[in-house]
Structures are given as C-alpha cells and as structure tokens.
Design an enzyme around this catalytic site. Sequence first.
Site, PDB file in Angstrom:
ATOM      1  N   PRO A  71      27.816 -81.364 -36.137  1.00 43.06           N
ATOM      2  CA  PRO A  71      28.439 -80.045 -36.084  1.00 43.06           C
ATOM      3  C   PRO A  71      27.897 -79.128 -37.180  1.00 43.06           C
ATOM      4  O   PRO A  71      27.628 -79.572 -38.300  1.00 43.06           O
ATOM      5  CB  PRO A  71      29.920 -80.338 -36.299  1.00 43.06           C
ATOM      6  CG  PRO A  71      30.088 -81.745 -35.824  1.00 43.06           C
ATOM      7  CD  PRO A  71      28.802 -82.434 -36.175  1.00 43.06           C
ATOM      8  N   CYS A  72      27.761 -77.867 -36.852  1.00 39.69           N
ATOM      9  CA  CYS A  72      27.083 -76.944 -37.766  1.00 39.69           C
ATOM     10  C   CYS A  72      27.965 -75.802 -38.264  1.00 39.69           C
ATOM     11  O   CYS A  72      27.494 -74.941 -38.994  1.00 39.69           O
ATOM     12  CB  CYS A  72      25.846 -76.368 -37.076  1.00 39.69           C
ATOM     13  SG  CYS A  72      26.218 -75.551 -35.508  1.00 39.69           S
ATOM     14  N   GLN A  73      29.233 -75.795 -37.886  1.00 43.11           N
ATOM     15  CA  GLN A  73      30.089 -74.679 -38.268  1.00 43.11           C
ATOM     16  C   GLN A  73      30.118 -74.433 -39.768  1.00 43.11           C
ATOM     17  O   GLN A  73      30.196 -73.298 -40.227  1.00 43.11           O
ATOM     18  CB  GLN A  73      31.528 -74.896 -37.764  1.00 43.11           C
ATOM     19  CG  GLN A  73      31.666 -74.858 -36.275  1.00 43.11           C
ATOM     20  CD  GLN A  73      31.506 -76.220 -35.628  1.00 43.11           C
ATOM     21  OE1 GLN A  73      30.834 -77.103 -36.137  1.00 43.11           O
ATOM     22  NE2 GLN A  73      32.137 -76.403 -34.474  1.00 43.11           N
TER      23      GLN A  73
END
Length: 172
Positions: A71-73
């Site tokens: 995940p890159c949030q």
Amino acid sequence: MTSFVSLCSSAGGMDLGGLNAGLLPTASYEIDADACEVYERLTGHPVTQADLTRMNPHSIPDSDMIVGGPPCQEFSQGNVLGRIEGKKNLWATIIEIVRAKCPPVFVFENVKGLTTKRHAAYFNWILSEFQDMGYRVDWRILNAADYGVPQTRERVFITGRLDGKPWCWPRP
C-alpha cells in the site's frame, strides 16, 4: 518455469504482467475481498485473502521471486500529514517476509513519492534492509505510458538479486 509469490496483489495487474511474461504464480495474497474477486477473474488464478501482518512469513511458499505492490497511501501526495507509521505501511512486513523466504529475486512497486526528499530517510532504510540481506538492490521510476499502458502513471520499482548481477531494466 519461473515461479513467483505475490504480496499485496491488489486486482492482479502486476501478476498479469508476470503471467504474460511466462511466470507462474505459486501463491498470491491480498487483504481486500473486492480486489481478490477481480484478481481471480483477471488472472484465472486463486488469491488468498489475508492480512500479511498477521501471517507467519515462513508459511508463505518458496518461489523463485517475490513481487508486490505494498500500500502506498503513506507516501502519496494525498498524505498531507506526512506520517509513515500508519497501518497501511507494510514495508516492515514485506522486509520480514523477504528475510524469511530469501527469494533469489524480488520486485516491488510503489508511488514515486516514496523516493522524495520528504521520505528519503525511510526509503534509504528500505534499501539498506534489503542490502543487508545480501541483495544487489536497484530502483527506478518508470512511467507506465512508456510501456504501452494507456495511462501516465509514474511508479518506483525496487528490485533485488542475490546473485549480485545488475537488474536488466526494460526499454520503453
């Protein structure tokens, strides 16, 4: 046939690329049920709905390669607070899985924001963790549009090889 394990598989885009290149997925893991459904329709292969942070890394099968898109949030432009210790940051978990499985090769992708000055210390920590395991690590920012995808989307790709050979990056 070269096998791979996919972590944070999402809807299967990266895995579909692997399948198209002749690679065989031995196991794929994704936490989101909707993404799992799309993954199976897109790839024709099963995916295990699982929270990687709750798995024993040694329970993941051996393979020639580990791939994934954590995940890159936490590293995106939308993260105005700049926090990287959120529950969606799975880099420590990914590193522990690679440490436990020692695949000959790994490939991970993420938003290019991971490489910015704002996150430089953290990005360097990720790279050094892999290097400390004996991997020759390389990274690049690639634009999907340069590779036939009808979207301008820049992503960082981090690769590692235990054999010490340089990564052969695809030409646009």
